[in-house]
Scaffold this active site. Sequence first.
Site, PDB file in Angstrom:
ATOM      1  N   ARG A   1      -8.800 -13.993  14.856  1.00 57.46           N
ATOM      2  CA  ARG A   1      -7.844 -14.458  15.870  1.00 57.46           C
ATOM      3  C   ARG A   1      -8.546 -14.691  17.197  1.00 57.46           C
ATOM      4  O   ARG A   1      -9.418 -13.906  17.593  1.00 57.46           O
ATOM      5  CB  ARG A   1      -6.739 -13.424  16.076  1.00 57.46           C
ATOM      6  CG  ARG A   1      -5.907 -13.195  14.844  1.00 57.46           C
ATOM      7  CD  ARG A   1      -4.749 -12.246  15.162  1.00 57.46           C
ATOM      8  NE  ARG A   1      -4.267 -11.648  13.945  1.00 57.46           N
ATOM      9  CZ  ARG A   1      -4.026 -10.348  13.771  1.00 57.46           C
ATOM     10  NH1 ARG A   1      -4.195  -9.501  14.772  1.00 57.46           N
ATOM     11  NH2 ARG A   1      -3.601  -9.903  12.629  1.00 57.46           N
TER      12      ARG A   1
ATOM     13  N   GLY B   1     -11.606   0.536  11.838  1.00 52.90           N
ATOM     14  CA  GLY B   1     -12.865   0.229  11.141  1.00 52.90           C
ATOM     15  C   GLY B   1     -14.083   0.141  12.029  1.00 52.90           C
ATOM     16  O   GLY B   1     -15.092   0.810  11.805  1.00 52.90           O
ATOM     17  N   LEU B   2     -13.975  -0.642  13.070  1.00 51.41           N
ATOM     18  CA  LEU B   2     -15.109  -0.866  13.953  1.00 51.41           C
ATOM     19  C   LEU B   2     -15.264   0.273  14.974  1.00 51.41           C
ATOM     20  O   LEU B   2     -16.365   0.779  15.197  1.00 51.41           O
ATOM     21  CB  LEU B   2     -14.858  -2.200  14.661  1.00 51.41           C
ATOM     22  CG  LEU B   2     -15.906  -2.847  15.496  1.00 51.41           C
ATOM     23  CD1 LEU B   2     -17.176  -3.069  14.720  1.00 51.41           C
ATOM     24  CD2 LEU B   2     -15.360  -4.183  15.996  1.00 51.41           C
ATOM     25  N   GLY B   3     -14.155   0.663  15.564  1.00 46.96           N
ATOM     26  CA  GLY B   3     -14.185   1.730  16.575  1.00 46.96           C
ATOM     27  C   GLY B   3     -14.694   3.045  16.011  1.00 46.96           C
ATOM     28  O   GLY B   3     -15.381   3.808  16.691  1.00 46.96           O
TER      29      GLY B   3
ATOM     30  N   LYS C   1       0.862  -1.178   0.000  1.00 47.41           N
ATOM     31  CA  LYS C   1       0.000   0.000   0.000  1.00 47.41           C
ATOM     32  C   LYS C   1       0.895   1.224   0.000  1.00 47.41           C
ATOM     33  O   LYS C   1       1.957   1.197   0.642  1.00 47.41           O
ATOM     34  CB  LYS C   1      -0.877   0.027   1.256  1.00 47.41           C
ATOM     35  CG  LYS C   1      -1.955  -1.026   1.247  1.00 47.41           C
ATOM     36  CD  LYS C   1      -2.914  -0.770   2.411  1.00 47.41           C
ATOM     37  CE  LYS C   1      -3.545  -2.069   2.849  1.00 47.41           C
ATOM     38  NZ  LYS C   1      -3.763  -2.208   4.250  1.00 47.41           N
TER      39      LYS C   1
ATOM     40  N   ARG D   1       6.553   1.505   6.697  1.00 47.85           N
ATOM     41  CA  ARG D   1       5.973   0.857   7.868  1.00 47.85           C
ATOM     42  C   ARG D   1       6.687  -0.487   8.041  1.00 47.85           C
ATOM     43  O   ARG D   1       6.748  -1.280   7.106  1.00 47.85           O
ATOM     44  CB  ARG D   1       4.488   0.617   7.637  1.00 47.85           C
ATOM     45  CG  ARG D   1       3.865  -0.041   8.817  1.00 47.85           C
ATOM     46  CD  ARG D   1       2.447  -0.414   8.575  1.00 47.85           C
ATOM     47  NE  ARG D   1       1.879  -0.872   9.833  1.00 47.85           N
ATOM     48  CZ  ARG D   1       0.625  -1.231   9.974  1.00 47.85           C
ATOM     49  NH1 ARG D   1      -0.193  -1.163   8.965  1.00 47.85           N
ATOM     50  NH2 ARG D   1       0.187  -1.637  11.136  1.00 47.85           N
TER      51      ARG D   1
ATOM     52  N   ASN E   1     -10.266  -5.266  12.124  1.00 49.69           N
ATOM     53  CA  ASN E   1     -10.221  -6.708  11.914  1.00 49.69           C
ATOM     54  C   ASN E   1      -9.250  -7.298  12.934  1.00 49.69           C
ATOM     55  O   ASN E   1      -9.511  -8.298  13.580  1.00 49.69           O
ATOM     56  CB  ASN E   1      -9.798  -6.965  10.476  1.00 49.69           C
ATOM     57  CG  ASN E   1     -10.026  -8.389  10.102  1.00 49.69           C
ATOM     58  OD1 ASN E   1     -10.912  -9.045  10.661  1.00 49.69           O
ATOM     59  ND2 ASN E   1      -9.220  -8.883   9.197  1.00 49.69           N
TER      60      ASN E   1
ATOM     61  N   ASN F   1     -16.666   3.304  13.195  1.00 50.75           N
ATOM     62  CA  ASN F   1     -17.920   3.224  12.428  1.00 50.75           C
ATOM     63  C   ASN F   1     -19.091   2.536  13.102  1.00 50.75           C
ATOM     64  O   ASN F   1     -20.167   2.490  12.528  1.00 50.75           O
ATOM     65  CB  ASN F   1     -17.658   2.511  11.098  1.00 50.75           C
ATOM     66  CG  ASN F   1     -16.683   3.273  10.237  1.00 50.75           C
ATOM     67  OD1 ASN F   1     -16.896   4.448   9.970  1.00 50.75           O
ATOM     68  ND2 ASN F   1     -15.605   2.625   9.840  1.00 50.75           N
TER      69      ASN F   1
ATOM     70  N   GLU G   1      -2.463   6.048  10.101  1.00 50.85           N
ATOM     71  CA  GLU G   1      -1.106   5.537  10.292  1.00 50.85           C
ATOM     72  C   GLU G   1      -0.147   6.122   9.253  1.00 50.85           C
ATOM     73  O   GLU G   1       1.005   6.401   9.557  1.00 50.85           O
ATOM     74  CB  GLU G   1      -1.123   4.006  10.229  1.00 50.85           C
ATOM     75  CG  GLU G   1      -1.821   3.429  11.450  1.00 50.85           C
ATOM     76  CD  GLU G   1      -2.218   1.970  11.290  1.00 50.85           C
ATOM     77  OE1 GLU G   1      -1.477   1.117  11.772  1.00 50.85           O
ATOM     78  OE2 GLU G   1      -3.270   1.700  10.706  1.00 50.85           O
TER      79      GLU G   1
ATOM     80  N   LEU H   1     -10.012  -0.872  17.219  1.00 52.20           N
ATOM     81  CA  LEU H   1     -10.905  -2.003  16.979  1.00 52.20           C
ATOM     82  C   LEU H   1     -11.186  -2.124  15.486  1.00 52.20           C
ATOM     83  O   LEU H   1     -11.909  -1.301  14.911  1.00 52.20           O
ATOM     84  CB  LEU H   1     -12.222  -1.822  17.750  1.00 52.20           C
ATOM     85  CG  LEU H   1     -12.101  -1.472  19.246  1.00 52.20           C
ATOM     86  CD1 LEU H   1     -13.481  -1.269  19.865  1.00 52.20           C
ATOM     87  CD2 LEU H   1     -11.318  -2.536  20.003  1.00 52.20           C
TER      88      LEU H   1
ATOM     89  N   HIS I   1       0.217  -2.346  16.624  1.00 51.21           N
ATOM     90  CA  HIS I   1      -0.634  -1.190  16.279  1.00 51.21           C
ATOM     91  C   HIS I   1      -0.057   0.095  16.871  1.00 51.21           C
ATOM     92  O   HIS I   1      -0.794   1.065  17.107  1.00 51.21           O
ATOM     93  CB  HIS I   1      -2.076  -1.340  16.822  1.00 51.21           C
ATOM     94  CG  HIS I   1      -2.916  -2.348  16.107  1.00 51.21           C
ATOM     95  ND1 HIS I   1      -3.832  -3.130  16.776  1.00 51.21           N
ATOM     96  CD2 HIS I   1      -3.006  -2.693  14.802  1.00 51.21           C
ATOM     97  CE1 HIS I   1      -4.449  -3.922  15.909  1.00 51.21           C
ATOM     98  NE2 HIS I   1      -3.949  -3.690  14.705  1.00 51.21           N
TER      99      HIS I   1
HETATM  100  P1  ADP Z   1      -7.832  -3.883   9.580  1.00 52.47           P
HETATM  101  O1  ADP Z   1      -7.522  -4.393  10.936  1.00 52.47           O
HETATM  102  O2  ADP Z   1      -7.831  -4.939   8.527  1.00 52.47           O
HETATM  103  O3  ADP Z   1      -7.099  -2.618   9.199  1.00 52.47           O
HETATM  104  P2  ADP Z   1     -10.159  -2.150   9.701  1.00 52.47           P
HETATM  105  O4  ADP Z   1      -9.632  -1.207  10.704  1.00 52.47           O
HETATM  106  O5  ADP Z   1     -10.358  -1.661   8.305  1.00 52.47           O
HETATM  107  O6  ADP Z   1      -9.367  -3.503   9.667  1.00 52.47           O
HETATM  108  O7  ADP Z   1     -11.565  -2.682  10.251  1.00 52.47           O
HETATM  109  C1  ADP Z   1     -12.302  -3.636   9.562  1.00 52.47           C
HETATM  110  C2  ADP Z   1     -13.491  -4.010  10.426  1.00 52.47           C
HETATM  111  O8  ADP Z   1     -14.281  -2.842  10.659  1.00 52.47           O
HETATM  112  C3  ADP Z   1     -14.382  -5.029   9.755  1.00 52.47           C
HETATM  113  O9  ADP Z   1     -14.525  -6.161  10.569  1.00 52.47           O
HETATM  114  C4  ADP Z   1     -15.711  -4.353   9.659  1.00 52.47           C
HETATM  115  O10 ADP Z   1     -16.704  -5.195  10.099  1.00 52.47           O
HETATM  116  C5  ADP Z   1     -15.652  -3.217  10.631  1.00 52.47           C
HETATM  117  N1  ADP Z   1     -16.505  -2.124  10.158  1.00 52.47           N
HETATM  118  C6  ADP Z   1     -16.250  -1.242   9.198  1.00 52.47           C
HETATM  119  N2  ADP Z   1     -17.315  -0.411   9.026  1.00 52.47           N
HETATM  120  C7  ADP Z   1     -18.260  -0.797   9.924  1.00 52.47           C
HETATM  121  C8  ADP Z   1     -19.580  -0.361  10.274  1.00 52.47           C
HETATM  122  N3  ADP Z   1     -20.163   0.667   9.648  1.00 52.47           N
HETATM  123  N4  ADP Z   1     -20.219  -1.016  11.257  1.00 52.47           N
HETATM  124  C9  ADP Z   1     -19.665  -2.054  11.881  1.00 52.47           C
HETATM  125  N5  ADP Z   1     -18.432  -2.498  11.602  1.00 52.47           N
HETATM  126  C10 ADP Z   1     -17.737  -1.900  10.645  1.00 52.47           C
END
Ligand code: ADP
Length: 400
Positions: A241, A331-333, A14, A91, A211, A335, A385, A209, A180
């Site tokens: 994991r 991603g999760l934290g 990337k 990185r 993947n 969104n 990052e 939070l 991280h």
């Molecule tokens: P990585 O660790 O691969 O960098 P990310 O930080 O991109 O991952 O996070 C990916 C995760 O974020 C996925 O499991 C996805 O389910 C979750 N995610 C992304 N958008 C949303 C959303 N709108 N609601 C719930 N979970 C989300």
Amino acid sequence: MKILVLNCGSSSLKYQMMDMETKSAMAKGLVERIGLPGAMLTHRPKGGEKEVIVADLPDHTAAIKLVLQAVIDPNFGVLASLEEIDAVGHRVLHGGEKVSGSVLVNAEVKQAIEECFELGPLHNPANLAGIIACEQMMPETPQVAVFDTAFHQTMPPEAYIYGIPYELYEKYKIRRYGFHGTSHKYVSQRAAVVMDKPLEKLKLISCHLGNGSSLTAVKYGKSIENSMGFTPLEGLMMGTRSGDLDPAIVPFIMKKERISGDAVNALLNKKSGVLGLSGVSSDFRDLQKAADEGNYRAQLALDVFVHDVKKYIGAYAAILDGVDGIIFTAGLGENSPLIRRSICDTLDCIGVSIDDEKNEAAGGQEVDISKWGARCKVMVIPTNEELMIALDTEEIIQKM
Ligand code: ADP
């Protein structure tokens, strides 16, 4: 100043071309399937159409050559020539015990990256290959290595030592390293800005939070705990994991399922977590949908994840002796208002109280979602990052 940020994986790469005046990416892209049939580069200039280039890319050198061509392409490139690139920030996953910060690449640094091949077998060889390729292509351009483990080198021994014979630590460096780091460092710096307080006076818990997920206790700007360990398998249950488990489970599975230690390791890394538990998906959006439709195991996976995060927050609140702020990122934290709400429910004991409206509306921006007057602030801070790598790179080359 223009900085190329590279994140080399074993078969992917990337990149972002960062303009440090605006602190934003002029272009970003991804090379996939390096060394495999069907390799391709997807390049996105800021505000422009995406370009896909299919090419034969036997190794990282070929991939980086293609990236550099894309960056100066007369049609979709963003620079007139490679001479405009002031530095490259790489990185790097693992710096072991030798590296406690970002560093200008030299022979010693390359050796340190190589010494950690065993600790980061998928990433470190690719990271070094990326560095060597850039040295060949741009011998005059300074290169900086930014390590995912470096931020956590401030953890005290009581946090990183495992309860195993000390000789194993001495012989093989088996200890917690934490991961991280670049993300946790970036969001904790930004949290201080959001809170309008000096980072050196804050006790923060950063929750990355995605993947892959980890929590860090940041005391006065320094990491003192991270939930990942010797490898990124320890800590919270994640997308695929397992996170923490009784180590006796490993030989038990080996015996019962008649599989090797390597096979159990793969099972715990790739087929466990919310994927293995739910049997539905590693993606939290799919889990939520299944849980809403009444899928018991999907709901259980979500409940276990939330429980894990809470448990670590509680532990870190004790280690920090109080918390001024909790950060949600990745991603999760960033969104999922639902996950944030579920975690923050019943954390009144440490002064957490979030505003439901602010929580629902948060996303894409740095925002404080706590109720007015709450003792512990809760913030959503998008991680970046690449920008952190570029900022570290800029700082180092400005000192040259
Ligand atoms: P990585 O660790 O691969 O960098 P990310 O930080 O991109 O991952 O996070 C990916 C995760 O974020 C996925 O499991 C996805 O389910 C979750 N995610 C992304 N958008 C949303 C959303 N709108 N609601 C719930 N979970 C989300």
